[in-house]
Design a protein around this motif. Sequence first.
Motif, short mmCIF file in Angstrom:
data_model
loop_
_atom_site.label_atom_id
_atom_site.label_comp_id
_atom_site.label_asym_id
_atom_site.label_seq_id
_atom_site.Cartn_x
_atom_site.Cartn_y
_atom_site.Cartn_z
N ALA A 45 -0.51 4.49 -6.24
CA ALA A 45 -0.52 5.63 -7.16
C ALA A 45 -1.27 5.26 -8.45
CB ALA A 45 0.91 6.06 -7.48
N TYR A 46 -1.02 4.06 -8.96
CA TYR A 46 -1.70 3.61 -10.17
C TYR A 46 -3.21 3.59 -9.95
CZ TYR A 46 -3.55 0.65 -13.81
OH TYR A 46 -4.30 0.17 -14.85
N GLN A 47 -3.63 2.98 -8.86
CA GLN A 47 -5.07 2.83 -8.60
C GLN A 47 -5.73 4.18 -8.36
OE1 GLN A 47 -5.58 -1.69 -7.06
NE2 GLN A 47 -5.18 -0.22 -5.46
N GLN A 48 -5.08 5.09 -7.66
CA GLN A 48 -5.66 6.42 -7.46
C GLN A 48 -5.89 7.11 -8.80
OE1 GLN A 48 -3.85 8.98 -4.50
NE2 GLN A 48 -3.36 7.23 -3.22
N GLY A 49 -4.89 7.04 -9.67
CA GLY A 49 -5.03 7.66 -10.99
C GLY A 49 -6.09 7.00 -11.84
N LEU A 55 -13.97 7.49 -12.57
CA LEU A 55 -15.04 8.33 -12.02
C LEU A 55 -15.36 9.49 -12.95
CD1 LEU A 55 -14.03 8.29 -8.24
CD2 LEU A 55 -16.02 7.16 -9.29
N ARG A 56 -14.36 10.07 -13.58
CA ARG A 56 -14.61 11.16 -14.55
C ARG A 56 -15.45 10.66 -15.71
NH1 ARG A 56 -9.35 12.58 -13.36
NH2 ARG A 56 -8.52 11.43 -15.13
N ARG A 57 -15.06 9.53 -16.28
CA ARG A 57 -15.82 9.00 -17.42
C ARG A 57 -17.24 8.61 -17.03
NH1 ARG A 57 -11.12 6.22 -17.84
NH2 ARG A 57 -12.11 4.20 -17.49
N LEU A 58 -17.39 8.05 -15.86
CA LEU A 58 -18.70 7.62 -15.39
C LEU A 58 -19.62 8.80 -15.12
CD1 LEU A 58 -20.60 5.38 -14.29
CD2 LEU A 58 -19.40 5.59 -12.10
N THR A 59 -19.07 9.88 -14.62
CA THR A 59 -19.85 11.01 -14.15
C THR A 59 -20.08 12.09 -15.21
OG1 THR A 59 -19.07 10.59 -11.91
CG2 THR A 59 -19.94 12.77 -12.32
N ALA A 60 -19.18 12.23 -16.16
CA ALA A 60 -19.23 13.35 -17.11
C ALA A 60 -20.54 13.45 -17.90
CB ALA A 60 -18.03 13.32 -18.04
N ALA A 104 -4.40 -6.54 -0.88
CA ALA A 104 -5.86 -6.64 -0.87
C ALA A 104 -6.50 -5.37 -0.30
CB ALA A 104 -6.30 -7.86 -0.06
N ALA A 105 -5.90 -4.79 0.72
CA ALA A 105 -6.43 -3.56 1.31
C ALA A 105 -6.36 -2.40 0.32
CB ALA A 105 -5.68 -3.21 2.59
N LEU A 106 -5.28 -2.32 -0.44
CA LEU A 106 -5.17 -1.26 -1.46
C LEU A 106 -6.25 -1.43 -2.52
CD1 LEU A 106 -1.34 -0.81 -2.11
CD2 LEU A 106 -2.92 0.80 -1.03
N ARG A 107 -6.48 -2.66 -2.96
CA ARG A 107 -7.51 -2.89 -3.97
C ARG A 107 -8.88 -2.53 -3.43
NH1 ARG A 107 -4.75 -7.90 -5.09
NH2 ARG A 107 -6.45 -8.95 -4.03
N ALA A 108 -9.16 -2.91 -2.19
CA ALA A 108 -10.47 -2.59 -1.59
C ALA A 108 -10.65 -1.08 -1.46
CB ALA A 108 -10.59 -3.26 -0.23
N ALA A 112 -13.90 0.75 -3.55
CA ALA A 112 -15.06 1.25 -2.79
C ALA A 112 -15.68 2.52 -3.37
CB ALA A 112 -14.70 1.43 -1.32
N PRO A 113 -14.91 3.57 -3.65
CA PRO A 113 -15.55 4.78 -4.18
C PRO A 113 -16.13 4.57 -5.57
CG PRO A 113 -13.16 5.09 -4.06
CD PRO A 113 -13.48 3.78 -3.41
N LEU A 114 -15.50 3.73 -6.37
CA LEU A 114 -16.04 3.46 -7.69
C LEU A 114 -17.36 2.71 -7.58
CD1 LEU A 114 -15.87 3.51 -10.75
CD2 LEU A 114 -14.42 1.46 -10.63
N ARG A 115 -17.42 1.70 -6.72
CA ARG A 115 -18.66 0.96 -6.56
C ARG A 115 -19.77 1.87 -6.06
NH1 ARG A 115 -22.18 -1.84 -3.40
NH2 ARG A 115 -22.91 -3.83 -4.24
N ALA A 116 -19.46 2.73 -5.09
CA ALA A 116 -20.48 3.64 -4.56
C ALA A 116 -21.03 4.55 -5.66
CB ALA A 116 -19.89 4.47 -3.42
#
Length: 178
Positions: A45-49, A55-60, A104-108, A112-116
């Motif tokens: 939940a923390y990581q999703q938020g 992504l909002r800050r990067l894209t805005a 580790a799977a949760l972190r990956a 991934a979407p942030l790196r992309a």
Amino acid sequence: MRVFWAKGFAATSTDDLVQAMGIGRQSLYNAFGDKKRLYLEALDAYQQGSVAGHLRRLTAPASPLAGLRDLLAGLAADDDGLRALGCMGVGSVGEFGVSDAEVAALRAKAAAPLRARLVERIREGQAAGEIAPGLEAGDAADFIQMTMTGLQLAARGGAGIGDLHRMAAFAVDRLKAR
């Protein structure tokens, strides 16, 4: 989530959790199974938020370079107490490294979407002449993500908001077209 974020997995007791949640011990076990399941749900939940905010800050901004600046500067919370917590995801790296496959799977999954999107914004910045054309976009994205980790760890270590903003700007300036 806040208890795990502040104390980490190992230092958080079941008593800490039931007190923070205002439930009985058996209710915690009935709802989550065990402390580890609750931790994984809280981390997810923390990581999703946090990734959504990144992504909002990067894209805005229309400017990719401004988006990178906003992304990094936005890691430094205005609230001293919140900033001192650093990042729960970075905390999980310090506590588990790669030894726990589920963590580790949760972190990956979160990274991934942030790196992309970072790669896309860097390429946009190169096309617009803002970002050095000779940079490999994937390497630059990795640099930004490692910078994020460093800023969040520095925040947890007590770095002030001014220092964090200064280092965020310094990192982004390394990508500028000259």
